[in-house]
Scaffold this active site. Sequence first.
Site, PDB file in Angstrom:
ATOM      1  N   ASP A  25      33.364  47.264  65.238  1.00 49.07           N
ATOM      2  CA  ASP A  25      34.130  46.028  65.396  1.00 49.07           C
ATOM      3  C   ASP A  25      34.402  45.629  66.849  1.00 49.07           C
ATOM      4  OD1 ASP A  25      34.331  46.761  62.753  1.00 49.07           O
ATOM      5  OD2 ASP A  25      36.514  46.792  62.697  1.00 49.07           O
ATOM      6  N   GLU A 207      40.287  43.452  56.037  1.00 47.48           N
ATOM      7  CA  GLU A 207      40.300  43.985  57.398  1.00 47.48           C
ATOM      8  C   GLU A 207      40.262  42.850  58.418  1.00 47.48           C
ATOM      9  OE1 GLU A 207      38.225  48.273  57.317  1.00 47.48           O
ATOM     10  OE2 GLU A 207      36.770  46.649  57.147  1.00 47.48           O
TER      11      GLU A 207
END
Length: 659
Positions: A25, A207
């Site tokens: 990420d 998320e």
Amino acid sequence: MAQHHYQEHHRPQYHFTPRANWMNDPNGMVYLDGEYHLFYQYYPDDNVWGPMHWGHAISTDMVNWEHYPVALFPDEHGWIFSGSAVFDKNNTSGLGTKNNPPLIAIYTYHNDKKARAGSKNFQTQGIAYSLDKGRTWTPYENNPVLIGPDIPDFRDPKVSWYEPEQKWVMALAIDDHIGFYSSKNLIDWKFESNFGIDAGTHAGVWECPDLIKMQVEGSNEEKYVLLVSINPGGPNGGSATQYFVGDFNGSEFILDEKMEQQVSKIPAEFPQGHVFADFESDFSGWTVEGDAFALGPVTGNIQGQSGVSNFVGKRLVNSFNKGDATTGEITSQSFTIDRDFINFYIGGGQHPGKTGIQLMINNKVVRSETGHNSEKLDVASWDVSEFIGQTAQLKIVDHVTSGWGHINVDQIVFSNKPALPVREPAIWLDYGTDNYAGVTWSNVPESDGRHLFIGWMSNWLYANDVPTDEWRSAMTIPRTLTLNKTDMGLRVFSNPVNELQSLRVESNQRHQDTVTERINLNQLAGIRAAQFELDLTVTANQAKSFTIEISNDINEKVSLIFNRADNQLVLDRTHAGKSRFHDTFATEQVAPLNGDAESYRIQVFQDASSTELFVNQGEVVMTALVFPNQDLSKIDLIAESDIELSQWSLHKLASIWQQ
């Protein structure tokens, strides 16, 4: 840096990648004094996921990047999971000074020791500060600053300034919804509200949220957009990013009325019938082999597991005995199929033929279903009407010893009506399989005004397995997000940032070309390159479909199919090169397409291992990894009847690593 580090097979040439080892990420994206900071989930000791750090790079244009040392390391509170960064210009935190206000990173601590011990409260939020424009970071001495309830998934804080109340607002992913918190000083946080329990898809864990105030293009109206990544549950499998549009009052996110209608949950239907197995006591009537099912029906989670939910009664089949490493199967007694449908609940690992439930007739598998890499069980149904009167058995199997190597099954019912799973409509930022966990840069100057986005260009289905060695994973190209009025309501469009034009080293622009059956665009433009940007406007006339085929000299290809007759845009990578590393990789990915449109503005960015497609000013976007054995540099346009290229251009793009 040594240039050879960026010449490996499949190494992207104009996408950000780490020098070596694992990345996922994007984190802590903040702009300050002419510099774009990109932090990212990083494991410096291996090329697969492991204890997370924050890697760091800086750019002045989001295109050319300079690597910096690791910014944040695991400490006594845990690994450093995803989060954000802000410029605390008024020094509300007191961690800087009036003359030297700090950058503040807000991130999730993941305490792996607690997680392994079975705790449900192993993710907390911490902060760190920098007084030298992000070069070095000091963790706050009284971390963590936010401890949540007993929920395993409590992470990924994205913080922004809420001007009307002079406070910071945190959007935080909490299992399958978003929680909002507020603070005056980035240290003391107050819970405000939850959002999303009944909106959008919940096929996986939520998320990496991002709450963005955006102006509707062509108007003075302002709305808030909430990005939410989910894994699994994407439109073409695995991980993806959905979004919501509404209003935010400093405490609550309130969905736009039209979007609320479009993303509200439609309940599951599980019709009554003959209960063949409810697994409320033991495995009577079933033959057990191996260790995976040795515990018998269990009451939910097994040690080391969390999130098992949506089963019926008190017990279910769960093969997580001693973790994913065990294998086995259970086989039912024989029965005669006398109803049209077999309905059941299923969760666990997505390994077709290896984890799941199977219907056996004459020792042959005639129906099968696998999990979806989620502990939450879903309703599933088989139409078995063609087998009425035949003798059959059911087999529940776990033949996988690696990640998600287990299966959950419950409530097997024979019925004359099919079970229908919960339908949870979602609106997607990107329909391709490989744009995940993306968020926007904070502190972008008002004089710029853009909402600048970058995502992780991979998918948790196969991210650890892709065929690269020295490094794993890349970021998408940076994109500008805009909010637009459409016939379907307010929608977020994504477009490549203008700064990418600096990569063009050879270009050709053309007008009014007609495509009859097939033409090669490289020959017309006089350009053939391994990394390119293609921009074309197609007038489709009466053609029911047309295809952009990107290929090489050994018959590997990616096909971008504009199927106007079926209102579908298809990205087909089934013949794009290497795919054996995961059985879900070689797929056709599908997105909605307005088949009635007279023309299509199409942009394609091709790099060594990716294809990024933007249609009609970014209204529909698809991002996909590809791993050809030879560069995909040939471009053909194919149409079943004449189409017109009113204008188009082809650009060879430079490498950002060889300049």
